[in-house]
Design a protein around this motif. Structure first.
Motif, PDB file in Angstrom:
ATOM      1  N   LEU A  80      -9.589   4.322  31.109  1.00 25.29           N
ATOM      2  CA  LEU A  80      -8.815   5.329  30.395  1.00 25.29           C
ATOM      3  C   LEU A  80      -7.529   4.737  29.828  1.00 25.29           C
ATOM      4  CD1 LEU A  80      -9.279   8.434  32.731  1.00 25.29           C
ATOM      5  CD2 LEU A  80     -10.394   7.967  30.529  1.00 25.29           C
ATOM      6  N   ALA A  81      -6.965   3.746  30.520  1.00 29.56           N
ATOM      7  CA  ALA A  81      -5.778   3.068  29.999  1.00 29.56           C
ATOM      8  C   ALA A  81      -6.102   2.333  28.702  1.00 29.56           C
ATOM      9  CB  ALA A  81      -5.218   2.098  31.040  1.00 29.56           C
ATOM     10  N   VAL A  82      -7.278   1.698  28.641  1.00 32.99           N
ATOM     11  CA  VAL A  82      -7.695   1.032  27.407  1.00 32.99           C
ATOM     12  C   VAL A  82      -7.902   2.057  26.295  1.00 32.99           C
ATOM     13  CG1 VAL A  82      -9.500  -0.339  26.294  1.00 32.99           C
ATOM     14  CG2 VAL A  82      -8.719  -0.947  28.585  1.00 32.99           C
ATOM     15  N   SER A  83      -8.494   3.194  26.636  1.00 36.60           N
ATOM     16  CA  SER A  83      -8.702   4.247  25.639  1.00 36.60           C
ATOM     17  C   SER A  83      -7.368   4.696  25.054  1.00 36.60           C
ATOM     18  CB  SER A  83      -9.432   5.432  26.271  1.00 36.60           C
ATOM     19  OG  SER A  83      -9.664   6.450  25.318  1.00 36.60           O
ATOM     20  N   PHE A  84      -6.364   4.818  25.896  1.00 35.64           N
ATOM     21  CA  PHE A  84      -5.018   5.167  25.432  1.00 35.64           C
ATOM     22  C   PHE A  84      -4.484   4.112  24.469  1.00 35.64           C
ATOM     23  CE2 PHE A  84      -0.519   4.092  26.321  1.00 35.64           C
ATOM     24  CZ  PHE A  84       0.099   5.145  25.662  1.00 35.64           C
ATOM     25  N   GLY A  85      -4.573   2.831  24.863  1.00 36.57           N
ATOM     26  CA  GLY A  85      -4.033   1.763  24.031  1.00 36.57           C
ATOM     27  C   GLY A  85      -4.763   1.621  22.709  1.00 36.57           C
TER      28      GLY A  85
END
Length: 427
Positions: A106-111
């Motif tokens: 989910l952190a990658v999706s945010f970035g």
């Protein structure tokens, strides 16, 4: 009359470990994002991890719930863009680490979701900013036949006599339009669901795709993903980072206005490098949060599980092993923050140094995740504990945004070139 011996007091530690010098504002942001990561990201990430890919990203799914809740925090490219470089680097490091502690996918999706807006803002084109604002984005940077070699910046790195890899995603500039054909790889983060894309493609400006040295021309273009000629593949079923929707995007004579290009023939190489430097920095910081999450799970389990009549944590061998992975977590964080600072503050940041950060942080992350699972023994292999998910996520990090060995080779090339051309490193 004897005096009581004074013992050395325990050090002060923060959420992220042996941190010091965090301002009140930084500590406040860290606590807010940590609560969000704990209360929202972790539960939703675990739920998404167990869903089939064809169900995980449908409207109303936990994936979209995450992005809805995330918008309420007010974090994004616009907030960071207004800060001085040093402060931006520090806050970015805190923010991304805490989010990755919650869930790396989910952190990658945010970035990745903010990449088009970030580049649109950097261009100063208000039309493109408005086009990206409030939409989930993706970065079309890899193709089925063009993966880690996307980051090969110098012709000297190619085999003698060979040309640059054109790949199969190409843009042709025709008067006031750009015509895009081909497909991305299946590994485009948010690719299966994104609303707008930053497309990085080889370009023909009227005289072919190559210059006289065999280097490809390129472009960066903001592309709304509801245009005629755009279709998607199915979301990818994969080992790790399952909360992150990845999938290919197909372009069939897709036409966009030429003014949607934010990098063309003269400045594409520079902006291409900047984008990869940003991605490598983010991956280093994500590795920090994921490593810390794995270590903390192992630390907690060692204080719950009894072996040989005592808690695991009281055995010297366990303490030795915890010390080893704890040291690696601190080393990962130090490298990631160093890379973040250099990329934000150097007058000439370079993606090959960022590549070194990504390769180092992710390689050490793998050791941390593996050793953390090992401390769980057999139960670590079950879904009863989340450590097995973190190991799968860590494995994905070894390849994502550049395979580690390739990235380390790029860094070695940079060091050698600096020595030969600039005399750096000579006594």
């Amino acid at each position: 009359m004897g005096t009581r011996q004074q013992h050395v007091p325990m050090p002060e530690v923060t959420l992220s470990g042996f941190d010091t010098g965090l301002s009140e504002e930084e500590q406040g942001i860290q606590q807010v994002v940590h609560r969000f990561a704990r209360d929202v990201m972790r539960p939703l990430g675990r739920e998404l991890d167990r869903l089939p890919a064809e169900e995980a990203y449908l409207p109303g799914s936990p994936f979209w719930q995450f992005h809805t809740e995330l918008q309420k925090l007010g974090l994004g490219a616009e907030a960071m863009g207004e800060l001085p470089p040093v402060q931006a680097a520090r806050l970015e490091a805190i923010l991304i680490e805490e989010m990755a502690w919650g869930d790396a996918g989910l952190a990658v999706s945010f970035g990745a979701g903010g990449m088009p807006l970030m580049m649109a803002r950097a261009s100063g084109n208000q039309e493109l900013i408005d086009l990206c604002e409030g939409k989930l984005g993706c970065w079309c940077g890899t193709q089925p036949d063009k993966g880690s070699d996307v980051l090969m910046l110098y012709p000297e790195q190619r085999y003698p006599g060979s040309k640059g890899n054109k790949g199969n995603l190409v843009a042709v500039f025709e008067n006031d339009e750009i015509v895009i054909n081909g497909q991305t790889s299946a590994w485009v983060s948010n690719g299966a669901v994104a609303q707008v894309a930053l497309v990085d493609a080889v370009a023909d400006y009227g005289d072919g795709f190559y210059d006289e040295q065999g280097n490809t021309f390129g472009c960066n273009v903001i592309v709304p993903l509801d245009l005629k000629g755009i279709s998607r593949g199915k979301p990818l079923e994969k080992l790790g980072k399952r909360p992150l929707p990845q999938g290919e995007i197909y372009f069939d004579n897709v036409r966009v206005p030429r003014r949607f290009a934010i990098a063309t023939r003269d400045d594409h190489e520079i902006k291409h490098a900047q984008a990869w430097a940003y991605a490598g920095t983010a991956m280093s910081l994500i590795a920090t949060g994921l490593a810390r999450a794995a270590f903390e799970l192992a630390l907690a389990y060692a204080h719950e599980r009894k072996q040989g009549g005592a808690m695991l944590a009281t055995h010297q061998l366990t303490q030795y092993r915890l010390g080893g992975i704890g040291m690696k977590v601190e080393a990962i964080r130090a490298m990631a923050r160093h890379v973040s600072h250099f990329t934000k503050c150097s007058p000439r940041p370079h993606p090959y140094f960022t590549a070194a950060g990504k390769a180092f942080c992710c390689s050490e992350l793998m050791t941390v995740a593996r050793e953390s699972l090992q401390l769980f023994g057999g139960v670590g292999l079950t879904r009863e504990f989340p450590i097995e998910k973190l190991l799968r996520d860590a494995q994905a990090m070894q390849i994502e945004d550049g395979e580690n060995n390739i990235l380390q080779t790029h860094y070695g090339y940079l060091l050698s070139t600096l020595y030969q051309q600039d005399g750096w490193g000579r006594a």
